[in-house]
Design a protein around this motif. Structure first.
Motif, PDB file in Angstrom:
ATOM      1  N   UNK A   1       0.841  -1.194   0.000  1.00 24.65           N
ATOM      2  CA  UNK A   1       0.000   0.000   0.000  1.00 24.65           C
ATOM      3  C   UNK A   1       0.883   1.253   0.000  1.00 24.65           C
ATOM      4  N   UNK A   2       0.499   2.242  -0.780  1.00 21.67           N
ATOM      5  CA  UNK A   2       1.265   3.484  -0.837  1.00 21.67           C
ATOM      6  C   UNK A   2       1.035   4.306   0.420  1.00 21.67           C
ATOM      7  N   UNK A   3       1.992   5.153   0.727  1.00 21.86           N
ATOM      8  CA  UNK A   3       1.868   6.084   1.847  1.00 21.86           C
ATOM      9  C   UNK A   3       1.391   7.440   1.323  1.00 21.86           C
ATOM     10  N   UNK A   4       1.031   8.309   2.259  1.00 27.64           N
ATOM     11  CA  UNK A   4       0.572   9.652   1.900  1.00 27.64           C
ATOM     12  C   UNK A   4       1.269  10.659   2.803  1.00 27.64           C
ATOM     13  N   UNK A   5       1.739  11.757   2.205  1.00 25.04           N
ATOM     14  CA  UNK A   5       2.495  12.781   2.931  1.00 25.04           C
ATOM     15  C   UNK A   5       1.983  14.168   2.567  1.00 25.04           C
ATOM     16  N   UNK A   6       2.269  15.120   3.480  1.00 24.22           N
ATOM     17  CA  UNK A   6       1.984  16.532   3.249  1.00 24.22           C
ATOM     18  C   UNK A   6       3.223  17.342   3.600  1.00 24.22           C
ATOM     19  N   UNK A   7       3.435  18.407   2.852  1.00 22.69           N
ATOM     20  CA  UNK A   7       4.522  19.325   3.184  1.00 22.69           C
ATOM     21  C   UNK A   7       4.238  20.681   2.545  1.00 22.69           C
ATOM     22  N   UNK A   8       5.078  21.656   2.876  1.00 26.47           N
ATOM     23  CA  UNK A   8       4.984  23.004   2.304  1.00 26.47           C
ATOM     24  C   UNK A   8       6.234  23.784   2.682  1.00 26.47           C
ATOM     25  N   UNK A   9       6.467  24.852   1.950  1.00 24.56           N
ATOM     26  CA  UNK A   9       7.452  25.872   2.355  1.00 24.56           C
ATOM     27  C   UNK A   9       8.891  25.369   2.413  1.00 24.56           C
ATOM     28  N   UNK A  10       9.287  24.534   1.467  1.00 18.36           N
ATOM     29  CA  UNK A  10      10.691  24.115   1.434  1.00 18.36           C
ATOM     30  C   UNK A  10      11.594  25.258   0.966  1.00 18.36           C
ATOM     31  N   UNK A  11      11.101  26.108   0.072  1.00 13.81           N
ATOM     32  CA  UNK A  11      11.856  27.279  -0.405  1.00 13.81           C
ATOM     33  C   UNK A  11      13.223  26.887  -0.955  1.00 13.81           C
ATOM     34  N   UNK A  12      13.265  25.826  -1.735  1.00 12.92           N
ATOM     35  CA  UNK A  12      14.527  25.405  -2.338  1.00 12.92           C
ATOM     36  C   UNK A  12      15.067  26.518  -3.240  1.00 12.92           C
ATOM     37  N   UNK A  13      16.345  26.855  -3.053  1.00 14.00           N
ATOM     38  CA  UNK A  13      16.991  27.895  -3.844  1.00 14.00           C
ATOM     39  C   UNK A  13      16.768  29.309  -3.345  1.00 14.00           C
ATOM     40  N   UNK A  14      16.143  29.457  -2.192  1.00 10.84           N
ATOM     41  CA  UNK A  14      15.830  30.778  -1.639  1.00 10.84           C
ATOM     42  C   UNK A  14      16.864  31.128  -0.559  1.00 10.84           C
ATOM     43  N   UNK A  15      17.870  31.877  -0.931  1.00 10.13           N
ATOM     44  CA  UNK A  15      18.964  32.198  -0.019  1.00 10.13           C
ATOM     45  C   UNK A  15      18.466  32.854   1.269  1.00 10.13           C
ATOM     46  N   UNK A  16      17.472  33.730   1.149  1.00  9.03           N
ATOM     47  CA  UNK A  16      17.013  34.480   2.321  1.00  9.03           C
ATOM     48  C   UNK A  16      16.289  33.612   3.346  1.00  9.03           C
ATOM     49  N   UNK A  17      15.833  32.417   2.948  1.00  7.88           N
ATOM     50  CA  UNK A  17      15.143  31.547   3.905  1.00  7.88           C
ATOM     51  C   UNK A  17      16.073  31.151   5.040  1.00  7.88           C
ATOM     52  N   UNK A  18      17.377  31.162   4.773  1.00  8.28           N
ATOM     53  CA  UNK A  18      18.348  30.797   5.804  1.00  8.28           C
ATOM     54  C   UNK A  18      18.428  31.867   6.895  1.00  8.28           C
ATOM     55  N   UNK A  19      18.051  33.095   6.573  1.00  7.94           N
ATOM     56  CA  UNK A  19      17.982  34.153   7.578  1.00  7.94           C
ATOM     57  C   UNK A  19      16.640  34.117   8.302  1.00  7.94           C
ATOM     58  N   UNK A  20      15.579  33.859   7.534  1.00  7.17           N
ATOM     59  CA  UNK A  20      14.240  33.823   8.132  1.00  7.17           C
ATOM     60  C   UNK A  20      14.060  32.628   9.051  1.00  7.17           C
ATOM     61  N   UNK A  21      14.698  31.503   8.700  1.00  4.15           N
ATOM     62  CA  UNK A  21      14.557  30.245   9.442  1.00  4.15           C
ATOM     63  C   UNK A  21      15.927  29.772   9.929  1.00  4.15           C
TER      64      UNK A  21
END
Length: 203
Positions: A1-21
């Protein structure tokens, strides 16, 4: 049986996310390449080829061909709920089974044994105060807030949860939110009642 996942806000390639997070891996080194590789590896080691993943926006800041090459690396049957930073990947909608602003999902207990009854979910990048099926027990999942809504959600009567990478649920699940982690959080909020029973009491 397959699994199911949720996610958001990875911001891949967003340099400023390292300051925000600043608590994200590699933030202190300001190493966006290592940060991105960490997220890609997390996706590849969590989500199988036949698993479903519902992504609630802000996947990547990469543009054009870089965005396409990224999507080719990410396994699973992908569904995208568009965020405010998803213009580039909207051009590659063929990599997703569905792309929408708001998505309604019904998960049956016959599909996932952790469920004791049908689970209805409304998914949006932004947290909503009202949503389809709320009074009947539909659960609202969102991103965008990077965990800053967790206390508000916890103190609210509403069944609303942040499933983004920086939220409490993602940390409990070790990255992407799975059905077991989500359902346990719902039952904790309802005191063991089904979402339908809880809604009948509260609304």
């Amino acid at each position: 049986m397959s699994n199911i996942y949720w996610s958001a806000d990875t911001h891949i390639g967003h340099q400023s996310i390292l300051k925000f997070m600043p608590n994200r891996p590699y933030a202190s080194e300001e190493n966006i390449q290592a940060h991105d590789e960490w997220i890609i590896n997390l996706w590849q080691t969590t989500v199988g080829k036949h698993d479903k993943i519902y992504f609630a926006g802000d996947l990547t800041f990469r543009k054009s061909e870089d965005a396409r090459r990224l999507l080719e690396q990410l396994p699973g049957e992908k569904y995208l709920v568009v965020g405010n930073h998803d213009e580039a990947i909207k051009a590659h909608s063929n990599y997703f089974r569905k792309v929408a602003q708001i998505m309604e999902i019904t998960i049956k207990p016959s599909m996932y044994e952790v469920l004791s009854e049908e689970l209805c979910i409304v998914l949006c990048h932004y947290p909503l105060l009202d949503w389809p099926g709320k009074q009947q027990g539909a659960v609202m999942l969102h991103g965008h807030c990077h965990g800053t809504m967790d206390d508000f959600n916890a103190n609210s009567v509403d069944l609303r949860f942040d499933i983004g990478l920086d939220g409490t649920l993602a940390k409990q699940a070790g990255g992407f939110v799975d059905i077991k982690t989500l359902y346990e959080a719902i039952l904790k909020k309802t005191g063991g009642l089904t979402p339908q029973q809880y809604a009948n009491e509260k609304y």
